[in-house]
Design a protein around this motif. Structure first.
Motif, PDB file in Angstrom:
ATOM      1  N   ILE A  53       2.748  17.912   9.444  1.00  0.00           N
ATOM      2  CA  ILE A  53       2.586  18.927   8.406  1.00  0.00           C
ATOM      3  C   ILE A  53       2.564  18.272   7.032  1.00  0.00           C
ATOM      4  O   ILE A  53       1.711  18.585   6.196  1.00  0.00           O
ATOM      5  CB  ILE A  53       3.710  19.973   8.497  1.00  0.00           C
ATOM      6  N   GLU A  54       3.488  17.348   6.792  1.00  0.00           N
ATOM      7  CA  GLU A  54       3.551  16.678   5.491  1.00  0.00           C
ATOM      8  C   GLU A  54       2.254  15.930   5.199  1.00  0.00           C
ATOM      9  O   GLU A  54       1.709  16.005   4.087  1.00  0.00           O
ATOM     10  CB  GLU A  54       4.727  15.695   5.462  1.00  0.00           C
ATOM     11  N   ASN A  55       1.755  15.217   6.193  1.00  0.00           N
ATOM     12  CA  ASN A  55       0.543  14.415   5.998  1.00  0.00           C
ATOM     13  C   ASN A  55      -0.686  15.274   5.742  1.00  0.00           C
ATOM     14  O   ASN A  55      -1.631  14.835   5.084  1.00  0.00           O
ATOM     15  CB  ASN A  55       0.292  13.527   7.218  1.00  0.00           C
ATOM     16  N   LYS A  70       0.830  -1.207   0.000  1.00  0.00           N
ATOM     17  CA  LYS A  70       0.000   0.000   0.000  1.00  0.00           C
ATOM     18  C   LYS A  70       0.863   1.255   0.000  1.00  0.00           C
ATOM     19  O   LYS A  70       0.576   2.223  -0.710  1.00  0.00           O
ATOM     20  CB  LYS A  70      -0.934   0.014   1.213  1.00  0.00           C
ATOM     21  N   ASP A  71       1.942   1.237   0.775  1.00  0.00           N
ATOM     22  CA  ASP A  71       2.841   2.396   0.824  1.00  0.00           C
ATOM     23  C   ASP A  71       3.500   2.629  -0.525  1.00  0.00           C
ATOM     24  O   ASP A  71       3.720   3.788  -0.929  1.00  0.00           O
ATOM     25  CB  ASP A  71       3.914   2.191   1.895  1.00  0.00           C
ATOM     26  N   TYR A  72       3.812   1.558  -1.212  1.00  0.00           N
ATOM     27  CA  TYR A  72       4.406   1.680  -2.544  1.00  0.00           C
ATOM     28  C   TYR A  72       3.423   2.317  -3.522  1.00  0.00           C
ATOM     29  O   TYR A  72       3.791   3.184  -4.321  1.00  0.00           O
ATOM     30  CB  TYR A  72       4.824   0.289  -3.039  1.00  0.00           C
ATOM     31  N   VAL A  73       2.172   1.917  -3.439  1.00  0.00           N
ATOM     32  CA  VAL A  73       1.144   2.502  -4.303  1.00  0.00           C
ATOM     33  C   VAL A  73       0.976   3.988  -3.982  1.00  0.00           C
ATOM     34  O   VAL A  73       0.943   4.835  -4.886  1.00  0.00           O
ATOM     35  CB  VAL A  73      -0.212   1.773  -4.138  1.00  0.00           C
ATOM     36  N   ILE A  74       0.901   4.311  -2.694  1.00  0.00           N
ATOM     37  CA  ILE A  74       0.730   5.716  -2.295  1.00  0.00           C
ATOM     38  C   ILE A  74       1.896   6.554  -2.781  1.00  0.00           C
ATOM     39  O   ILE A  74       1.701   7.673  -3.298  1.00  0.00           O
ATOM     40  CB  ILE A  74       0.578   5.827  -0.765  1.00  0.00           C
ATOM     41  N   LEU A 129      -0.067  -5.075  -9.583  1.00  0.00           N
ATOM     42  CA  LEU A 129      -0.476  -5.415  -8.230  1.00  0.00           C
ATOM     43  C   LEU A 129      -1.961  -5.755  -8.215  1.00  0.00           C
ATOM     44  O   LEU A 129      -2.694  -5.417  -9.145  1.00  0.00           O
ATOM     45  CB  LEU A 129      -0.223  -4.232  -7.285  1.00  0.00           C
ATOM     46  N   SER A 130      -2.397  -6.374  -7.120  1.00  0.00           N
ATOM     47  CA  SER A 130      -3.821  -6.650  -6.970  1.00  0.00           C
ATOM     48  C   SER A 130      -4.556  -5.354  -6.647  1.00  0.00           C
ATOM     49  O   SER A 130      -3.950  -4.345  -6.285  1.00  0.00           O
ATOM     50  CB  SER A 130      -4.054  -7.675  -5.859  1.00  0.00           C
ATOM     51  N   ARG A 131      -5.863  -5.370  -6.737  1.00  0.00           N
ATOM     52  CA  ARG A 131      -6.646  -4.159  -6.530  1.00  0.00           C
ATOM     53  C   ARG A 131      -6.756  -3.767  -5.057  1.00  0.00           C
ATOM     54  O   ARG A 131      -6.986  -2.599  -4.750  1.00  0.00           O
ATOM     55  CB  ARG A 131      -8.046  -4.338  -7.117  1.00  0.00           C
ATOM     56  N   THR A 132      -6.595  -4.729  -4.142  1.00  0.00           N
ATOM     57  CA  THR A 132      -6.811  -4.428  -2.719  1.00  0.00           C
ATOM     58  C   THR A 132      -5.890  -3.324  -2.192  1.00  0.00           C
ATOM     59  O   THR A 132      -6.374  -2.340  -1.610  1.00  0.00           O
ATOM     60  CB  THR A 132      -6.654  -5.704  -1.865  1.00  0.00           C
ATOM     61  N   PRO A 133      -4.574  -3.414  -2.359  1.00  0.00           N
ATOM     62  CA  PRO A 133      -3.724  -2.310  -1.860  1.00  0.00           C
ATOM     63  C   PRO A 133      -3.949  -0.999  -2.608  1.00  0.00           C
ATOM     64  O   PRO A 133      -3.793   0.076  -2.032  1.00  0.00           O
ATOM     65  CB  PRO A 133      -2.297  -2.829  -2.082  1.00  0.00           C
ATOM     66  N   VAL A 134      -4.360  -1.103  -3.865  1.00  0.00           N
ATOM     67  CA  VAL A 134      -4.658   0.099  -4.640  1.00  0.00           C
ATOM     68  C   VAL A 134      -5.902   0.770  -4.080  1.00  0.00           C
ATOM     69  O   VAL A 134      -5.947   1.993  -3.909  1.00  0.00           O
ATOM     70  CB  VAL A 134      -4.835  -0.229  -6.132  1.00  0.00           C
ATOM     71  N   ARG A 135      -6.909  -0.022  -3.768  1.00  0.00           N
ATOM     72  CA  ARG A 135      -8.142   0.524  -3.191  1.00  0.00           C
ATOM     73  C   ARG A 135      -7.839   1.202  -1.849  1.00  0.00           C
ATOM     74  O   ARG A 135      -8.346   2.300  -1.568  1.00  0.00           O
ATOM     75  CB  ARG A 135      -9.165  -0.591  -2.997  1.00  0.00           C
ATOM     76  N   ILE A 176      -8.129   5.355  -0.787  1.00  0.00           N
ATOM     77  CA  ILE A 176      -8.837   5.893   0.379  1.00  0.00           C
ATOM     78  C   ILE A 176      -7.942   6.875   1.124  1.00  0.00           C
ATOM     79  O   ILE A 176      -8.377   7.962   1.524  1.00  0.00           O
ATOM     80  CB  ILE A 176      -9.300   4.749   1.307  1.00  0.00           C
ATOM     81  N   ASP A 177      -6.669   6.512   1.306  1.00  0.00           N
ATOM     82  CA  ASP A 177      -5.725   7.404   1.991  1.00  0.00           C
ATOM     83  C   ASP A 177      -5.494   8.687   1.193  1.00  0.00           C
ATOM     84  O   ASP A 177      -5.417   9.787   1.761  1.00  0.00           O
ATOM     85  CB  ASP A 177      -4.385   6.693   2.205  1.00  0.00           C
ATOM     86  N   LEU A 178      -5.377   8.560  -0.102  1.00  0.00           N
ATOM     87  CA  LEU A 178      -5.132   9.721  -0.960  1.00  0.00           C
ATOM     88  C   LEU A 178      -6.355  10.633  -1.022  1.00  0.00           C
ATOM     89  O   LEU A 178      -6.224  11.844  -1.184  1.00  0.00           O
ATOM     90  CB  LEU A 178      -4.731   9.264  -2.360  1.00  0.00           C
ATOM     91  N   ASN A 179      -7.519  10.052  -0.874  1.00  0.00           N
ATOM     92  CA  ASN A 179      -8.736  10.852  -0.770  1.00  0.00           C
ATOM     93  C   ASN A 179      -8.748  11.649   0.538  1.00  0.00           C
ATOM     94  O   ASN A 179      -9.117  12.826   0.556  1.00  0.00           O
ATOM     95  CB  ASN A 179      -9.959   9.940  -0.865  1.00  0.00           C
ATOM     96  N   SER A 180      -8.287  11.017   1.622  1.00  0.00           N
ATOM     97  CA  SER A 180      -8.219  11.692   2.912  1.00  0.00           C
ATOM     98  C   SER A 180      -7.229  12.853   2.890  1.00  0.00           C
ATOM     99  O   SER A 180      -7.433  13.861   3.579  1.00  0.00           O
ATOM    100  CB  SER A 180      -7.817  10.702   4.020  1.00  0.00           C
ATOM    101  N   SER A 181      -6.155  12.719   2.108  1.00  0.00           N
ATOM    102  CA  SER A 181      -5.165  13.794   2.020  1.00  0.00           C
ATOM    103  C   SER A 181      -5.487  14.779   0.903  1.00  0.00           C
ATOM    104  O   SER A 181      -4.650  15.612   0.543  1.00  0.00           O
ATOM    105  CB  SER A 181      -3.759  13.207   1.826  1.00  0.00           C
TER     106      SER A 181
END
Length: 227
Positions: free
Chosen positions: A157-159, A15-19, A48-54, A58-63
């Motif tokens: 701050i970065e997050n 997931k971190d790699y995708v982000i 990659l599979s869709r699960t870590p991408v999904r 979600i995290d990228l939407n939050s940021s």
């Protein structure tokens, strides 16, 4: 889609790699504001599979970097001046108080590191290596908190303000202010060294908030990127 695939780090979680890949391509405008993307596209690109991408979406939407619209699709978020003003207020409030605390401390233990950053910025300012310039700029501001031995605040701050990095990169691309921000770094450092808390606080606040005026220019120059 102009998507640059980054090399995966050792033991990096999927997931971190995708982000990291998504953030890079969004922040440096390989994926442009308003562009529609899908989990399947990114899964195929990164193999990659869709699960870590999904989960990454979600995290990228939050940021605030992705805009997920149920039943419609997922889009790279547009730049928004009002949202940026709010985030700039958050960042400037922290940093103006930090420089005051440094002045109260009475000694600058990371002066060498501050000067090295400024020297590197001066060497790079005529290049188009926006990635290195942004990293140096970020590092200068991180050192302000590290000088106070505050290790977590830079990450907070970065997050919470990665949304702003696109504005800063766009400003570099548009050649707005050019070397002015480097001169301001030098002046902020000098004011801290001279134990001038009010002046240092005032300058770092204007240094951060001047992006608000620049955004108006960027909005005119890149209207398709804003909403």
């Amino acid at each position: 889609m102009n998507f640059k695939i980054l090399e995966r780090k050792d033991r990096e979680k999927t997931k971190d790699y995708v982000i990291r890949n998504m953030r890079y391509n969004i922040l440096f405008f390989n994926l442009v504001p308003g562009e529609k993307i899908s989990e399947n596209q990114i899964s195929d690109l990164l193999n990659l599979s869709r699960t870590p991408v999904r989960e990454a979406f979600i995290d990228l939407n939050s940021s605030l970097l992705l805009d997920i619209k149920p039943q419609i699709g997922t889009f790279i978020s547009f730049l928004n001046i009002d949202m940026s003003k709010e985030l700039l207020f958050f960042r400037s409030s922290l940093e103006q108080n930090a420089v005051i605390e440094i002045c109260k401390k009475g000694n600058l233990t990371l002066e060498k590191e501050f000067n090295e950053i400024i020297e590197k910025e001066q060497m790079l300012h005529q290049t188009n290596d926006f990635e290195k310039l942004i990293k140096l700029d970020n590092r200068f501001h991180e050192l302000i908190f590290e000088e106070l031995n505050y290790k977590k605040i830079p990450k907070i701050i970065e997050n919470n303000t990665s949304y702003l990095i696109r504005m800063r990169i766009l400003r570099l691309k548009a050649n707005i202010r050019q070397t002015n921000y480097i001169d301001e770094h030098k002046n902020i450092l000098e004011l801290i060294k001279n134990n001038s808390p009010k002046e240092a606080s005032r300058l770092i606040t204007s240094h951060i908030l001047e992006l608000i005026d620049d955004m108006k220019i960027l909005n005119n120059k890149y209207p398709d990127y804003f909403n």
